[in-house]
Design an enzyme around this catalytic site. Structure first.
Site, PDB file in Angstrom:
ATOM      1  CG  HIS A 100      -0.990  -2.194  -0.322  1.00 55.76           C
ATOM      2  ND1 HIS A 100       0.098  -2.729   0.343  1.00 55.76           N
ATOM      3  CD2 HIS A 100      -0.684  -2.254  -1.641  1.00 55.76           C
ATOM      4  CE1 HIS A 100       1.009  -3.095  -0.531  1.00 55.76           C
ATOM      5  NE2 HIS A 100       0.568  -2.812  -1.742  1.00 55.76           N
ATOM      6  CD  GLU A 158      -2.187  -2.916   5.021  1.00 54.81           C
ATOM      7  OE1 GLU A 158      -1.363  -3.720   5.489  1.00 54.81           O
ATOM      8  OE2 GLU A 158      -2.544  -2.917   3.817  1.00 54.81           O
ATOM      9  CB  CYS A 182       4.189  -3.758   2.808  1.00 52.15           C
ATOM     10  SG  CYS A 182       3.303  -2.318   2.142  1.00 52.15           S
ATOM     11  CB  CYS A 192       0.747  -0.459   4.638  1.00 48.68           C
ATOM     12  SG  CYS A 192       0.001  -0.756   3.011  1.00 48.68           S
TER      13      CYS A 192
END
Length: 149
Positions: free
Chosen positions: A55, A57, A85, A88
């Site tokens: 991801h 992040e 999410c 993260c």
């Protein structure tokens, strides 16, 4: 009121998300800023990297930790185009990122207030600013998913 500086930095995160879009990845981009300097920038590469952890992040946190030489990102702000999410958000909390600015809410997995709120976690509570350039962030995501249908 949204600060102009937040809009400027979110524009950089949007540029990262566009890179993901162009590589047929879910268009999420993130940057990390400390003392007015961008110290990390990343975008989703889960499909290309074949890794659930890729991801934007998580990748930005990894870069920032390497750049600063430690896991505590005190004094840092993350700008991300989509609400983080739970994975993260947990990484953000564990990295001690002081502030998170996001564009679009995530109605399926948002962990900073939309679906759940990990800022209720007692360990560390980052400041959250939502809705920065929300329309542009949301449009890129909806255009991407429309193209997949």
């Amino acid at each position: 009121m949204i600060a102009e500086k937040d809009k400027e930095y979110m524009s950089l995160a949007i540029n990262e998300a566009k890179k993901a879009y162009n590589e047929d990845e879910v268009p999420v981009g993130a940057i990390i800023v400390r003392n007015g300097e961008v110290i990390a920038s990343a975008y989703n590469t889960r499909e290309y990297g074949k890794n659930a952890l890729y991801h934007a992040e998580i990748k930005a946190i990894d870069q920032a930790c390497k750049r600063l030489g430690g896991w505590r990102l005190v004094g840092c702000t993350m700008y991300v185009t989509l609400e983080p999410c739970p994975m993260c958000a947990g990484a953000i909390i564990n990295a001690r990122i002081e502030r998170v600015v996001y564009g679009a809410p995530d109605n399926k997995a948002g962990a900073f207030g939309t679906m759940i709120n990990l800022t209720d976690y007692p360990l560390y509570k980052p400041q959250i600013q939502n809705g920065v350039l929300e329309e542009e962030c949301s449009k890129m995501l909806s255009d991407f998913f429309k193209s997949k249908r």
